[in-house]
Design a protein around this motif. Structure first.
Motif, short mmCIF file in Angstrom:
data_model
loop_
_atom_site.label_atom_id
_atom_site.label_comp_id
_atom_site.label_asym_id
_atom_site.label_seq_id
_atom_site.Cartn_x
_atom_site.Cartn_y
_atom_site.Cartn_z
N ARG A 36 0.84 -1.22 0.00
CA ARG A 36 0.00 0.00 0.00
C ARG A 36 0.87 1.25 0.00
N LYS A 37 1.94 1.22 0.78
CA LYS A 37 2.86 2.36 0.86
C LYS A 37 3.48 2.63 -0.50
N ASP A 38 3.81 1.55 -1.24
CA ASP A 38 4.40 1.66 -2.57
C ASP A 38 3.37 2.20 -3.57
N GLY A 39 2.09 1.92 -3.33
CA GLY A 39 1.02 2.43 -4.19
C GLY A 39 0.87 1.69 -5.50
N SER A 40 1.40 0.49 -5.59
CA SER A 40 1.37 -0.27 -6.84
C SER A 40 0.26 -1.31 -6.81
N ASP A 41 -0.43 -1.45 -7.96
CA ASP A 41 -1.46 -2.49 -8.09
C ASP A 41 -0.89 -3.78 -8.66
N LYS A 42 0.30 -3.69 -9.26
CA LYS A 42 0.89 -4.87 -9.88
C LYS A 42 1.61 -5.72 -8.83
N LEU A 43 2.20 -6.80 -9.31
CA LEU A 43 2.93 -7.71 -8.42
C LEU A 43 4.04 -6.93 -7.71
N PHE A 44 4.03 -6.98 -6.39
CA PHE A 44 4.94 -6.19 -5.57
C PHE A 44 6.08 -7.06 -5.07
N GLN A 45 7.33 -6.60 -5.27
CA GLN A 45 8.50 -7.32 -4.77
C GLN A 45 8.88 -6.79 -3.40
N VAL A 46 8.99 -7.69 -2.43
CA VAL A 46 9.39 -7.33 -1.07
C VAL A 46 10.92 -7.20 -1.07
N GLU A 47 11.41 -6.03 -0.71
CA GLU A 47 12.85 -5.77 -0.73
C GLU A 47 13.55 -6.14 0.58
N LEU A 48 12.81 -6.69 1.52
CA LEU A 48 13.37 -7.03 2.83
C LEU A 48 13.95 -8.44 2.84
N THR A 49 14.99 -8.63 3.63
CA THR A 49 15.53 -9.96 3.85
C THR A 49 14.66 -10.70 4.86
N LEU B 76 3.12 -19.80 3.06
CA LEU B 76 2.36 -18.79 2.31
C LEU B 76 2.45 -19.04 0.80
N GLU B 77 3.59 -19.53 0.34
CA GLU B 77 3.72 -19.87 -1.08
C GLU B 77 2.83 -21.07 -1.42
N ILE B 78 2.85 -22.09 -0.57
CA ILE B 78 2.00 -23.27 -0.78
C ILE B 78 0.53 -22.86 -0.80
N ASP B 79 0.15 -21.94 0.09
CA ASP B 79 -1.24 -21.49 0.17
C ASP B 79 -1.62 -20.53 -0.96
N GLY B 80 -0.66 -20.13 -1.78
CA GLY B 80 -0.95 -19.23 -2.89
C GLY B 80 -1.06 -17.76 -2.50
N GLU B 81 -0.63 -17.41 -1.30
CA GLU B 81 -0.72 -16.02 -0.84
C GLU B 81 0.42 -15.15 -1.38
N ILE B 82 1.57 -15.77 -1.64
CA ILE B 82 2.72 -15.06 -2.17
C ILE B 82 3.35 -15.91 -3.27
N LYS B 83 4.27 -15.30 -4.03
CA LYS B 83 5.05 -16.03 -5.01
C LYS B 83 6.52 -15.86 -4.65
N LEU B 84 7.28 -16.93 -4.85
CA LEU B 84 8.73 -16.87 -4.70
C LEU B 84 9.33 -16.99 -6.09
N ILE B 85 10.05 -15.93 -6.51
CA ILE B 85 10.70 -15.92 -7.81
C ILE B 85 12.17 -15.57 -7.57
N ASN B 86 13.06 -16.49 -7.94
CA ASN B 86 14.50 -16.30 -7.72
C ASN B 86 14.79 -15.91 -6.26
N ARG B 87 14.16 -16.62 -5.34
CA ARG B 87 14.35 -16.42 -3.90
C ARG B 87 13.86 -15.05 -3.40
N LYS B 88 13.07 -14.35 -4.21
CA LYS B 88 12.47 -13.07 -3.80
C LYS B 88 10.99 -13.27 -3.57
N VAL B 89 10.44 -12.55 -2.58
CA VAL B 89 9.01 -12.66 -2.25
C VAL B 89 8.23 -11.61 -3.03
#
Length: 195
Positions: free
Chosen positions: A145-158, A180-193
């Motif tokens: 929400r802070k980022d304000g993006s409607d598209k797929l959001f990449q979490v920059e945190l470790t 969360l990935e198994i439940d379909g809540e997030i996606k893991l792409i190249n070890r990024k959330v």
């Protein structure tokens, strides 16, 4: 948050801080407003066992540590540069003059503080009541929400930063992210959330 030229007009200085350099010490007096030009700042507390609890992570253009300036109390947390950082430093007296003379900036400033209070209240509720997966999703959704993006959001945190921000152990965060990935809540792409 506050335009750089306006900060300079009110006698702000631009300082360079190295990685791991302390900017604010917990329980010290609040005399300055800090705003990041470039870099990253972490506000944190340490418990008696030396475990760190991260209050917030701040990036380019963001300010940190303002509430004690207005409440006339000491800093409740410490702040450290995560990486080399340039930041503006403005005296409390000059900050108040700036805000008094620029009501539109004062309103934006107040709104930003209100959003930060909302985040703190939300995270506090998450930490005290909900399971790890819910805490992580609440943090990610707030950042999205802070980022304000409607598209797929990449979490920059470790994972360590997520753990510190949600009051959990890294191992717990790793297990929760996998769930969360198994439940379909997030996606893991190249070890990024992503969400």
């Amino acid at each position: 948050m506050i335009p750089e030229n306006l900060l300079l007009d009110y006698s702000a200085t631009l300082e360079n801080k190295g990685a791991s350099e302390i900017i604010i010490s917990e329980k010290s007096r609040a005399d300055f407003y800090f705003q990041i030009k470039t870099g990253e700042i972490k506000m944190f507390n340490l418990n008696e066992q030396g475990k760190e609890f991260v209050q917030g992570i701040f990036y380019d253009g963001e300010s940190f540590g303002e509430p004690p300036l207005f409440g006339d109390f000491k800093y409740p947390a410490s702040a450290v540069a995560v990486k080399p950082t340039q930041l503006f430093k403005l005296s409390k007296t000059n900050l108040f003059k700036l805000l008094t003379n620029n009501p539109e900036i004062n309103l934006k400033f107040t709104k930003a503080l209100a959003k930060r209070l909302y985040y703190k209240a939300t995270i506090l509720k998450e930490i005290s009541v909900h399971p790890p997966e819910h805490r992580i999703l609440a943090l990610i959704d707030f950042l999205k929400r802070k980022d304000g993006s409607d598209k797929l959001f990449q979490v920059e945190l470790t994972c360590q930063q997520i753990a510190d921000l949600t009051g959990q152990r890294v191992e717990t965060v790793i297990r929760a992210i996998k769930q969360l990935e198994i439940d379909g809540e997030i996606k893991l792409i190249n070890r990024k959330v992503f969400r």
